[in-house]
Design a protein around this motif. Structure first.
Motif, PDB file in Angstrom:
ATOM      1  N   TRP A  70     -24.247 -23.476 -21.306  1.00 14.32           N
ATOM      2  CA  TRP A  70     -24.129 -23.687 -22.751  1.00 14.32           C
ATOM      3  C   TRP A  70     -24.260 -22.353 -23.486  1.00 14.32           C
ATOM      4  O   TRP A  70     -23.491 -22.043 -24.381  1.00 14.32           O
ATOM      5  N   LYS A  71     -25.219 -21.547 -23.079  1.00  7.02           N
ATOM      6  CA  LYS A  71     -25.468 -20.288 -23.779  1.00  7.02           C
ATOM      7  C   LYS A  71     -24.466 -19.198 -23.417  1.00  7.02           C
ATOM      8  O   LYS A  71     -24.198 -18.319 -24.235  1.00  7.02           O
ATOM      9  N   ASN A  72     -23.919 -19.239 -22.203  1.00  9.35           N
ATOM     10  CA  ASN A  72     -23.029 -18.179 -21.738  1.00  9.35           C
ATOM     11  C   ASN A  72     -21.555 -18.567 -21.757  1.00  9.35           C
ATOM     12  O   ASN A  72     -20.706 -17.711 -21.538  1.00  9.35           O
ATOM     13  N   GLY A  73     -21.263 -19.841 -21.983  1.00  9.42           N
ATOM     14  CA  GLY A  73     -19.882 -20.303 -21.923  1.00  9.42           C
ATOM     15  C   GLY A  73     -19.157 -20.178 -23.250  1.00  9.42           C
ATOM     16  O   GLY A  73     -19.716 -19.745 -24.251  1.00  9.42           O
ATOM     17  N   PRO A  74     -17.893 -20.584 -23.254  1.00  4.29           N
ATOM     18  CA  PRO A  74     -17.098 -20.511 -24.485  1.00  4.29           C
ATOM     19  C   PRO A  74     -17.625 -21.447 -25.563  1.00  4.29           C
ATOM     20  O   PRO A  74     -18.072 -22.556 -25.271  1.00  4.29           O
ATOM     21  N   PHE A  75     -17.534 -20.991 -26.800  1.00  6.41           N
ATOM     22  CA  PHE A  75     -18.027 -21.784 -27.925  1.00  6.41           C
ATOM     23  C   PHE A  75     -17.347 -23.152 -27.980  1.00  6.41           C
ATOM     24  O   PHE A  75     -17.975 -24.149 -28.329  1.00  6.41           O
ATOM     25  N   ALA A  76     -16.065 -23.205 -27.629  1.00 10.98           N
ATOM     26  CA  ALA A  76     -15.309 -24.463 -27.695  1.00 10.98           C
ATOM     27  C   ALA A  76     -15.895 -25.539 -26.781  1.00 10.98           C
ATOM     28  O   ALA A  76     -15.653 -26.725 -26.996  1.00 10.98           O
ATOM     29  N   GLU A  77     -16.671 -25.137 -25.767  1.00  8.57           N
ATOM     30  CA  GLU A  77     -17.262 -26.091 -24.821  1.00  8.57           C
ATOM     31  C   GLU A  77     -18.751 -26.327 -25.081  1.00  8.57           C
ATOM     32  O   GLU A  77     -19.422 -27.012 -24.311  1.00  8.57           O
ATOM     33  N   ARG A  78     -19.240 -25.798 -26.160  1.00  8.75           N
ATOM     34  CA  ARG A  78     -20.683 -25.857 -26.427  1.00  8.75           C
ATOM     35  C   ARG A  78     -21.223 -27.287 -26.452  1.00  8.75           C
ATOM     36  O   ARG A  78     -22.269 -27.560 -25.864  1.00  8.75           O
ATOM     37  N   PRO A 118     -12.381 -32.050 -25.859  1.00 10.43           N
ATOM     38  CA  PRO A 118     -12.014 -30.949 -24.970  1.00 10.43           C
ATOM     39  C   PRO A 118     -10.628 -30.385 -25.262  1.00 10.43           C
ATOM     40  O   PRO A 118      -9.714 -31.111 -25.621  1.00 10.43           O
ATOM     41  N   GLU A 119     -10.545 -29.083 -25.099  1.00 14.48           N
ATOM     42  CA  GLU A 119      -9.248 -28.426 -25.085  1.00 14.48           C
ATOM     43  C   GLU A 119      -8.681 -28.644 -23.685  1.00 14.48           C
ATOM     44  O   GLU A 119      -9.427 -29.007 -22.768  1.00 14.48           O
ATOM     45  N   PRO A 120      -7.383 -28.429 -23.465  1.00 13.74           N
ATOM     46  CA  PRO A 120      -6.840 -28.613 -22.113  1.00 13.74           C
ATOM     47  C   PRO A 120      -7.649 -27.825 -21.080  1.00 13.74           C
ATOM     48  O   PRO A 120      -7.898 -26.640 -21.247  1.00 13.74           O
ATOM     49  N   GLY A 121      -8.100 -28.521 -20.056  1.00 16.13           N
ATOM     50  CA  GLY A 121      -8.889 -27.896 -18.999  1.00 16.13           C
ATOM     51  C   GLY A 121     -10.353 -27.711 -19.345  1.00 16.13           C
ATOM     52  O   GLY A 121     -11.121 -27.217 -18.536  1.00 16.13           O
ATOM     53  N   GLY A 122     -10.776 -28.112 -20.534  1.00 17.50           N
ATOM     54  CA  GLY A 122     -12.138 -27.869 -20.987  1.00 17.50           C
ATOM     55  C   GLY A 122     -13.148 -28.922 -20.601  1.00 17.50           C
ATOM     56  O   GLY A 122     -14.312 -28.819 -20.967  1.00 17.50           O
ATOM     57  N   GLU A 123     -12.713 -29.948 -19.880  1.00 20.03           N
ATOM     58  CA  GLU A 123     -13.656 -30.992 -19.502  1.00 20.03           C
ATOM     59  C   GLU A 123     -14.219 -30.772 -18.095  1.00 20.03           C
ATOM     60  O   GLU A 123     -15.246 -31.329 -17.745  1.00 20.03           O
ATOM     61  N   HIS A 124     -13.537 -29.986 -17.293  1.00 19.35           N
ATOM     62  CA  HIS A 124     -14.008 -29.585 -15.964  1.00 19.35           C
ATOM     63  C   HIS A 124     -14.317 -30.763 -15.048  1.00 19.35           C
ATOM     64  O   HIS A 124     -15.189 -30.675 -14.191  1.00 19.35           O
TER      65      HIS A 124
END
Length: 160
Positions: A70-78, A118-124
């Motif tokens: 959460w702290k190190n990842g992209p803001f869009a995935e927060r 999620p953006e495309p691919g942002g749900e993992h």
């Protein structure tokens, strides 16, 4: 007032060993291994590591892994990573016998997971719908005062 331990950047850090539920132990005790504060893993490895910890009953450690994402990842995935980290903290509160704290964190977790777009691919591969359902079921058990056992505290982050 007690001085708190601080890291090189001045942030409060507690270096004391912790038990399997994340509670500080007396200095010099042997606790479970700590998750490094600067952990940076790709999403797939983060989810795999967090799942292993959850499966081993180490929800607090899983929270630390997810919080690092959460702290190190992209803001869009927060919201996704916050929701997952808060779910793990909610499980930690159940393990510690704190239903009030568990309810608070589980409600936050479900809310963040519901809000995440999620953006495309942002749900993992995270099973958001399944985790929201799981979280709501735990909340219902807490509201009913039902017993929640260790096997109930091992959610599947990606489905099984």
């Amino acid at each position: 007032m007690h001085d708190r331990e601080r890291d090189a950047e001045g942030r409060a850090r507690n270096a004391r060993p912790r038990d399997s539920f994340g509670r500080p132990l007396p200095p010099g005790s042997v606790g479970v291994p700590r998750i490094p504060d600067d952990l940076e893993l790709p999403p797939d490895r983060t989810l795999g590591y967090a799942q292993e910890l959850l499966d081993d009953g180490l929800a607090f450690n899983a929270h630390e892994v997810l919080e690092a994402a959460w702290k190190n990842g992209p803001f869009a995935e927060r919201l996704l990573w916050q929701g997952l980290a808060q779910l793990a903290v909610g499980l930690t509160h159940i393990q510690r016998g704190n239903p009030t704290g568990a309810r608070t964190l589980l409600l936050r977790a479900a809310g963040r997971l519901e809000l995440y777009t999620p953006e495309p691919g942002g749900e993992h591969g995270v099973d958001r719908a399944g985790l929201i359902e799981y979280t709501r079921a735990l909340l219902a058990l807490l509201a009913a005062g039902a017993a929640i056992g260790p096997d109930d505290l091992r959610p599947a982050l990606r489905g099984r």
